[in-house]
Design a protein around this motif. Structure first.
Motif, short mmCIF file in Angstrom:
data_model
loop_
_atom_site.label_atom_id
_atom_site.label_comp_id
_atom_site.label_asym_id
_atom_site.label_seq_id
_atom_site.Cartn_x
_atom_site.Cartn_y
_atom_site.Cartn_z
N UNK A 113 0.84 -1.19 0.00
CA UNK A 113 0.00 0.00 0.00
C UNK A 113 0.87 1.24 0.00
N UNK A 114 0.41 2.26 -0.72
CA UNK A 114 1.13 3.53 -0.74
C UNK A 114 0.33 4.56 0.04
N UNK A 115 0.94 5.13 1.06
CA UNK A 115 0.29 6.11 1.91
C UNK A 115 0.73 7.52 1.55
N UNK A 116 -0.21 8.42 1.35
CA UNK A 116 0.19 9.79 1.02
C UNK A 116 0.27 10.64 2.28
N UNK A 117 1.43 11.25 2.49
CA UNK A 117 1.57 12.24 3.56
C UNK A 117 1.84 13.58 2.86
N UNK A 118 1.07 14.61 3.15
CA UNK A 118 1.25 15.89 2.43
C UNK A 118 2.70 16.37 2.52
N UNK A 119 3.17 16.95 1.44
CA UNK A 119 4.57 17.34 1.33
C UNK A 119 5.02 18.24 2.48
N UNK A 120 4.16 19.23 2.83
CA UNK A 120 4.61 20.22 3.80
C UNK A 120 4.92 19.59 5.15
#
Lengths: 299, 431, 277
Positions: free
Chosen positions: B72-79
């Motif tokens: 699974x790929x989890x997105x964490x916001x860049x900032x």
């Protein structure tokens, strides 16, 4: 009778502990342990990434209190915030409470209005004000423009950001103090005020010389409670300015959050937490002292 | 009194117990039995559906040969990517691997949280490790070990809205390049015309986050055009140099005097036509698929020091705290083999030489013309990565606050830069 | 005091001006939730030209807003029920039952009120992290119940139980009830005002809690309302201001309505907490 009592007492011994155990165990885990932990962490350098924790004694505190440190700036900001908020809040609350004790129609509506911000979530209140205080398009500046004043970029100017936050928070919380003062004012026997005004004193003199001294204990209580509350401001800061611009609105609780969860320095964040705890402790003890004195006065 | 003593003893026992367990991330043994069901979690900072679709497709292809592995790929916001990742790694459910930025490569490698992947991938025959360009791999090596595999070596380019340039009657970047006029000074002038004629901002900061999360991405191109970087090779901060002063004075004037750059707190999205230019990378091209204006990309404007080529690099890494490091490393190898690198190449210019130089690469990207891809190739060849530092996460956090005083209309740029330099010095110039 | 028409008039004027300061943000928020993003900032458009109910729908589409709303509701319910249970049990014990160390323990618990929740957040976070409870709702429920804030429940219940005459319990004992029976059948029903205060205070606290959800929750599906509201800002793309205002309205107005309906109760509870600290 005798045996029944001691039976109950024996029952109570065990049952008492059982009844209080959820609260006490919870206290141990979520209050006492964190307290000890922040003191321990503040004496360590905790590298979150590598997981390495080194004992460094008071080094964190040395850095925190060194010249030009972020923490000193935080303390200064917290002081400014409290010094600005508390008088404004208390004086406004007194003023409003006094007005609202007059028997005029629609008083309840006003009371509800003044108290409404108290029960809205701080985040919601701050979001609305964030829009209203927008430098270019916010309605505050547009209204000011109508009378030819160019409003500053409230939330992005190092000087005005703190002022804005103070005003927003005062408006949010003053309602609570208004209710407290109203209760206090209502409990003042009216004879003194009446006889004073018969003697020719005007309403201002009556208020300052007669009424105010009589509610002084309440005023002191409210002062301290507002003071303690002002230490804990976080939501407004987070939504309106995130500690900026240039850390001019970085206050104690925000410092703790920022240091631990954004700067990855739990050690120095814990140092801030210890300071917060000590200040809160001192003020709360003061508050309890006052409350004792107040209850003596009442009896 | 006895009760009190008893309680105190309990408290101390409590604390002792908690503290022994409260030590940082523990390492796992890493042995995974064959065919044991495995769930891997990789963190990324892109929420772009096209990027995620490709990544998930690669995960599916790995599953064909390893049906017991779910990824699974989890997105964490860049900032907040670095801070959140740090927190996750310190907890009891860390990700197995994830994206890393070049800027914090030293931080992560030094702290020992990355698993060494070089030995595993070199042992795979078809992998062809030599295919990776040496300069690209620089950052990710320490001693003999390799700790990350770059998947994106993406030069910064200037996206521009041709329609707005025409409307303002100013030469577009390619035209300016032909006349030898594509410099920041000339751009500032054209910007004024664009603002006047079209009412739109002439320049949008990198991802619109040029005053916080993408501060470095926004100012490094300008600084380098004027001959300096954030810090030099000896690690000395360069913000109080006359070159930095010149560069940032120009930029400051664009924001606050000319008002051609979107100021802090304002949004002006190039990708929906609200700004005439922005600096970005080709991974953002999918956002222009619905654009109703003519756009193109160009090299960055030049300055007195010439034309800078800035590269943003990102790598895949495996974390030591992973419960299945061997499987994660294997998937990493799969992610970065020739076939999959070619798939990712449509968004992320690869570090594999064979792919960069292939015709397929130049034609791979449906959104870009071959001319545009050539600019990208040029950038990869000539560019240098953003400055990295072992303290980078802290520096970037601190810089955001420090630079706030520069983003005021009445700021004295020279004096403010001096202050910022002073403020960041202890973090940058450590030894 | 003579209440002539002039004084009345002046007071009215002052109250109205102040009232506007308080009323305006709410009005602006509600009106803004029906406008387009551009209209929000347009001074000349106070009342929206077209009442865009779509904004509200968009609020639910942008993120799982309904789920987030429900999250806040059910967490607040658990917190208030939990605080009440723990506080009532402990409060009753401290008020009526005799056991060694009672006063010391009570002071202990009370001292918890002195410790700001914010100071404890770091160790609590690491604890939750160790227990793999990050990104779940569990910290958001158990920490308010058992932590520093929970003590208020104990305090209020104890105050109330202390004020009740002992005859009730004595007659209950004669009827053969044990302590627990006394507690459940007699004392609790007599404690409705205190119970409502505890419920109101703890639900408000949980509903408006921001720092703890911010720290513990990463998954957007698990957000509570304050986090959700703060999340309506996109980094780039179309501005979502009107949708954010619509969502804010949705979260504020129901509470306001509840408040107006139960004014007395609410103000009473909050002032009690204010005075007791």
């Amino acid at each position: 009778m005798g045996t029944q009592m001691s039976n109950l007492d024996r029952q109570d011994r065990l049952l008492g502990y059982i009844f209080i155990s959820p609260q006490v165990i919870g206290y141990l885990i979520f209050v006492l342990y964190p307290l000890i932990a922040i003191m321990v962490f503040s004496l360590q350098d905790y590298n979150l990434l590598s997981g390495v924790r080194e004992w460094i004694g008071f080094e964190n505190y040395q850095t925190m209190f060194s010249e030009n440190s972020l923490f000193l700036k935080t303390l200064k900001n917290s002081l400014v915030f409290t010094a600005g908020l508390v008088p404004l809040n208390v004086i406004l609350a007194l003023f409003l409470a006094n007005l609202l004790t007059k028997p005029i129609k629609g008083v309840t509506a006003f009371r509800v209005l003044v108290f409404a911000p108290v029960i809205t979530s701080a985040v919601a209140w701050a979001i609305v004000w964030k829009f209203m205080l927008d430098g270019e398009n916010g309605i505050i500046n547009q209204l000011l423009a109508l009378v030819n004043i160019t409003g500053p970029n409230w939330l992005r100017s190092p000087t005005w950001a703190m002022v804005s936050i103070i005003v927003v928070r005062v408006l949010k919380n003053v309602g609570l103090n208004v209710v407290l003062f109203t209760a206090a004012l209502m409990s003042v026997p009216p004879q003194f005020a009446e006889s004073a005004s018969i003697d020719g004193a005007n309403s201002r003199q009556v208020f300052f010389r007669i009424t105010l001294p009589q509610i002084m204990p309440s005023v002191m209580m409210v002062l301290i409670v507002t003071l303690i509350g002002s230490l804990k401001v976080f939501d407004h800061i987070m939504v309106l300015t995130a500690g900026g611009p240039g850390n001019s609105t970085m206050v104690l609780v925000y410092y703790i959050y920022y240091q631990a969860f954004q700067f990855s320095e739990p050690g120095s964040a814990s140092g801030g937490a210890v300071v917060l705890f000590l200040v809160a402790l001192f003020l709360t003890l003061l508050q309890w002292n006052f409350r004792k004195r107040m209850s003596y006065q009442e009896t | 009194m006895r009760i009190l003593k008893g309680l105190l003893i309990c408290v101390f026992l409590f604390s002792a117990v908690f503290f022994t367990f409260a030590n940082g991330s523990q390492e796992s043994s890493g042995e995974t039995a064959e065919n044991e069901p495995v769930k891997l979690r990789f963190t990324v900072w892109s929420g772009n559906p096209d990027h995620l679709a490709t990544l998930n497709g690669i995960a599916d292809s790995y599953r064909e040969d390893h049906p017991n592995v779910e990824i699974a790929f989890d997105t964490i916001p860049f900032s907040e990517y670095v801070t959140k990742l740090t927190l996750q790694l310190s907890g009891s459910n860390p990700p197995d691997g994830g994206w890393l930025l070049e800027t914090s490569a030293p931080t992560f490698i030094d702290s020992g949280v990355l698993a060494e992947v070089g030995s595993h991938i070199k042992s795979i025959e078809e992998y062809d490790y030599a295919d990776f360009s040496d300069p690209a791999m620089e950052l990710w090596k320490q001693g003999d070990g390799l700790y990350g595999i770059p998947f994106s070596t993406s030069p910064f380019v200037m996206f521009y809205n041709e329609d707005l340039f025409r409307q303002a009657g100013v030469p577009t970047p390619p035209e300016a390049i032909e006349n030898g006029n594509w410099t920041w000074e000339n751009f500032a002038e054209s910007a004024r015309a664009i603002k006047e004629e079209t009412g739109k901002y002439a320049f949008q900061t990198f991802n619109g986050a040029g005053y916080d999360a993408r501060l470095f991405h926004t100012i490094v191109p300008i600084l380098r055009a004027y001959g300096v970087d954030m810090w030099n090779e000896e690690g000395e901060l360069q913000l109080s140099t006359p070159e930095a002063d010149e560069a940032l004075s120009l930029y400051h004037a664009m924001i606050f005097d000319d008002k051609t750059v979107e100021p802090p707190g304002t949004q002006a999205d190039f990708f929906i036509g609200d700004a005439a230019t922005t600096i970005s990378q080709i991974s953002r091209v999918p956002k222009l698929s619905d654009a109703d204006f003519e756009w193109d990309i160009a090299p960055l404007p030049a300055g007195p020091a010439g034309r800078p080529w800035v590269i943003g690099q990102a790598a895949f890494a495996v974390f030591r705290a992973s419960k299945h490091p061997e499987v994660a490393k294997d998937f990493l190898a799969h992610l970065t083999n020739k076939e999959n690198v070619a798939k990712l190449a449509q968004f992320f210019p690869p570090a594999r030489v064979s792919v960069i130089e292939s015709k397929a690469f130049v034609e791979a990207n449906p959104g870009l013309t071959s001319d545009q891809m050539e600019i990208v190739q040029q950038g990869i060849k000539n560019g240098t990565v953003l400055p990295s530092h072992v303290n980078f996460p802290k520096i970037s956090m601190e810089a955001r606050g420090a630079f706030d005083s520069l983003w005021q209309a009445d700021a004295d740029v020279k004096a403010t830069l001096k202050d910022i330099n002073k403020q960041l010095k202890p973090l940058v110039e450590t030894d | 005091m003579k209440h002539n028409k002039i004084t009345h008039g002046v007071i009215y004027i002052i109250l109205c001006t102040v009232g506007i300061l308080f009323l305006f943000p709410f009005l602006w928020m509600i009106l803004g939730s029906f406008k387009t993003s551009v209209e929000i900032f347009d001074l000349s458009v106070l009342i929206p030209k077209v009442w865009r109910w779509e904004n509200f729908i968009e609020a639910f589409l942008y993120q799982p807003f309904a789920r987030q709303y429900l999250n806040s509701i059910y967490i607040a319910l658990f917190v208030s029920f939990g605080t009440l249970s723990v506080g009532a049990l402990a409060g009753y014990a401290f008020a009526r039952m005799n056991f060694p160390g009672r006063s010391i323990l009570f002071i202990f618990i009370l001292s918890g009120l002195m410790i700001p929740v914010e100071a404890a957040i770091i160790p609590n976070f690491f604890l939750m992290s160790r227990l793999n409870l990050i990104n779940t709702h569990i910290p958001l429920i158990i920490i308010p119940i058992f932590g520093a804030r929970g003590a208020i429940g104990t305090f209020i219940m104890r105050q109330h139980f202390l004020s009740l005459p002992k005859e009730f319990e004595e007659s209950a004992r004669l009827d053969g009830l044990g302590r627990f029976g006394m507690f459940v059948r007699i004392m609790l029903p007599l404690a409705t005002p205190a119970i409502s205060s505890v419920v109101i205070l703890s639900s408000f606290y949980s509903w408006n809690n921001f720092l703890e959800p911010l720290v513990y929750i990463n998954d957007i599906k698990l957000f509570t309302l304050p986090l959700a509201l703060n999340n309506f800002t996109t980094s780039y793309g179309l501005p979502m201001w009107n949708v954010q205002l619509a969502a804010t309205t949705l979260s504020v107005v129901p509470i306001l309505i509840l408040f107006i309906a139960a004014q007395q109760l609410v103000t009473q509870s909050m002032t009690m907490s204010g005075v007791k600290g």
